[in-house]
Design a protein around this motif. Sequence first.
Motif, short mmCIF file in Angstrom:
data_model
loop_
_atom_site.label_atom_id
_atom_site.label_comp_id
_atom_site.label_asym_id
_atom_site.label_seq_id
_atom_site.Cartn_x
_atom_site.Cartn_y
_atom_site.Cartn_z
N GLY A 45 37.50 48.79 40.53
CA GLY A 45 38.72 48.45 39.80
C GLY A 45 39.82 49.47 40.01
O GLY A 45 40.99 49.12 40.16
N ILE A 46 39.44 50.75 40.04
CA ILE A 46 40.45 51.78 40.29
C ILE A 46 41.06 51.62 41.67
O ILE A 46 42.29 51.67 41.84
N GLN A 50 41.19 48.91 43.54
CA GLN A 50 41.97 47.67 43.60
C GLN A 50 43.33 47.85 42.94
O GLN A 50 44.36 47.41 43.47
N ARG A 51 43.37 48.50 41.81
CA ARG A 51 44.64 48.65 41.10
C ARG A 51 45.59 49.62 41.83
O ARG A 51 46.80 49.41 41.88
N ASP A 65 46.96 47.74 44.77
CA ASP A 65 47.96 46.76 44.33
C ASP A 65 49.28 47.45 43.99
O ASP A 65 50.36 46.92 44.28
N TRP A 66 49.20 48.63 43.38
CA TRP A 66 50.42 49.38 43.04
C TRP A 66 51.15 49.85 44.29
O TRP A 66 52.38 49.81 44.37
N SER A 101 40.14 40.63 40.62
CA SER A 101 40.91 41.87 40.74
C SER A 101 41.62 42.21 39.45
O SER A 101 41.61 43.35 38.98
N TRP A 102 42.23 41.20 38.84
CA TRP A 102 42.94 41.44 37.59
C TRP A 102 41.97 41.67 36.43
O TRP A 102 42.25 42.46 35.52
N GLY A 132 40.94 45.34 36.41
CA GLY A 132 41.97 46.22 35.85
C GLY A 132 42.12 46.04 34.36
O GLY A 132 42.20 47.02 33.61
N PHE A 189 39.09 47.46 32.56
CA PHE A 189 39.10 48.93 32.53
C PHE A 189 40.03 49.44 31.43
O PHE A 189 39.67 50.32 30.66
N LEU A 190 41.24 48.87 31.33
CA LEU A 190 42.16 49.29 30.29
C LEU A 190 41.62 48.95 28.90
O LEU A 190 41.74 49.74 27.96
#
Length: 842
Positions: free
Chosen positions: A444-445, A447-448, A451-452, A605-606, A609, A612-613
């Motif tokens: 997840g880290i 992927q995010r 994406d950023w 993917s979303w 993220g 995780f948050l």
Amino acid sequence: MSAEPPPPPGPGPALELLVHGVGGTTPQSMLGDPRTVRISGDDKAAVFRRADDEHAEEDPARDRAEPVPEAYVWSNLTSGNSARALWLLLLPFMVVNLAHWMRPRAWGRAKSMRLYGALVRLIALSLTVLMTATACEVALDLLAWQCAGTERCAEGRSWLGFLAADQGGWWSQPGRRLALAALIPAALVGLLWYLSHRTWTAYESQRPPTGADVADGGTGPVEDPGPESEPDVEEEQPEEYDTPGDGREPGEPGTPPRPPLRPALGRPGFWYGRRHVARLRAAHTAAGFLTVAAAVTGAAARHDRTVGSGTPVIWGRLLEGALLLGLVAVVWVVSRRARTERRFDARADRTAVTALPGAALALLALSVLYAAWSRPGWESSGALPGASLFAVIAVIQGAFVLVLAVVAVVLQRRARHARSVLGGLGGPSVTVLACALGGVMTGGIAQRVADWLDRSGTPGTGGRIPGPPTLLSWQASVIPVLLVLLLAPAAALALRTWRRSRRLARTVEAEYAALESRPGTTGIARLGDTGWRPDTIRTGTIARVRAAARVTDSAPAIIGTVCAATVVLGAGAVAGARLSGDVPGRAFDGGFAEAAAETAQSLGSWLIGFGFLLFVTWGRRAYRDPSARRTIGILWDVGTFWPRAAHPFAPPCYAERAVPDLTWRMSTWTERTRSSGGRLVISGHSQGSVLAAAAVWQLRPEVRSRVALLTYGSPLERLYGRWFPAYFGPEALAALRDETHCWTNLWRHTDPIGGPVLVPEGARPAPDRPALLDPVAYGRSARRPLPEPILGHSDYQADPAFAAARTELLRLIPGVPRQPGPGRGGGGAVSAAPADRPGTAG
């Protein structure tokens, strides 16, 4: 006139040592008095009394029949400010550490038990490598290699400008960018080492105040061996018995008799993991540094071999060989050495603790210098070489888990623990969860971040940069599929709970109707002279709470389903990434399959993220909000109860501070009041009952004979006995019943955490009482004009049964200490007959 005989001695002073459970509380709430004083301890854990009871033992006017209440508050060992919620990021390490303690205990299987422990430690090591590899993926690959090497990605990011390839600066060469970016994962490894060392200093390195001078049999003192007094041999922690050596069952012809049981939690070295944690911390730190060095060296060495340079190729091969030797050394240290518990082990492995991480750090420094060497014609394109490491880690983890499952089945067949979860596969299942959590969090880290940096949709679908390895995209894509598969068992569980509540409604009405007929009963709804009447709404509410409380017993089946699906989907993700070589959204040629794969990849993917948050947000709330902590805190407190036997970067074990605290307090108080016949009841609620039991196990027999155990809302059997059979299984709890002078356990049908300990009568009476009624009154009455609440897991002390049980336990403790006898119960105190056990109240 003859002198009258002296009056018989009265009872000695009595102490009730209260230990709270999950969620924590204040000493004022535990003692029911706003004025409290701290007797001993610090801000993390302390013993409190009411201000009026500070010197109660010396007060001759005080009624000796009532015990002096004392509260042990340990909540700050596992909670505090919201910054400690960052410990939740170490959840995979904590979960794999749990798997170490879940193995079955089997007679005659010493090699299998050692293999089980070594496999869990190797899987834990792979999680450290996975975490470090993810940090390298973000810092080295996505930032330094891909984004800084692509003009479209680096433009508009001033903080990345000095690394950009199109700027032509000193740092623009790929090797130098990688050398600088390597500081980020190296700093992460250093931070984990620092956190582990700091908590190690506060927990594992503190010498236990008592129990260290008790031999394995608990019959006498032993000398503390010096650092050079005995050879450095491996000793696997869980062996309760010496094995006959030929694999035969005890009792078979020609086998030696089974030695007396010494519960593992009562061993001198169980709560002193200084040596083991230090050794594991050094190995995992070295593994982290070696992973960073391999990522830096691999890219530079591959380039040098491509261009065919002489000296750089030699240096590259030498470094790769040294890194391989370092990896072998780390694996040897992790797999070879186990915990030592049979004795108090204060030695230190200075070579492994100092030389191993130091050598790895030196190799990392050499790798950075090697990569920073000028290579003018080198350009970064595509993804950083070495992306296959994630697939290698996944395959290794899968292979180790399968072997671990086989070993667990072998141990379970010999151990025959009837109530072990998943037929003895609890440890392998939890290991699968740890690997899945590690993959989801690290993926997840990556992927995010991708994406950023990309700013153009899902990573890996043709944006500005290639994105993370395709395996991470495949792993993200299986998350929606897993959630869909879980809908069926969740729906089945909900239906089963609803049907159970319907059946329990009749039982609830029958129980309260029977209570109405008992003489002297109060608290049942009376409407004039019409007698008791059932209330459909009230009955349904009580039945639903009881049915919901039993959902806890269905957790193993849910976890088993999740693990089985995770293994199958994880294998499919590895195979899909290997065969297609592309992300799921581009691996299929049109049609429904392509649309479904694109949807799963984007949604997964979303979800990673968002999850995780949400995970971090819930963690912060749990540390600040006591009500939220009671909801999810039991899982965290179970995880951090156990010493760090598999992973040194797991959150610290609070029991290594709490158990010695309680043991020391009971030992010193009974010693101080020995001449006056002091009696003590240690009263533990929920997780506090587990701490209380562990502390009683650590007591000397002569002290244990003057201590009674009162547990309520206790997960000793329902949770610990089923998931950790080697330490809280039927044999261990039966030994606790026999070694403790008297033990009472209170529980409710409405409690989702606590339950009966299911220990039958043996050398001493069975601890369990009949289930307490909850609520204590069905409806309104003259005595109870307002409806009584359903308490569930809380407020056991408000039930009349609590005070009755405590009073009876104090009555059963002998007022004058006796010399310890030779039996396994220790202490030689006369046990109460079954008829002497207190009756049921409430």
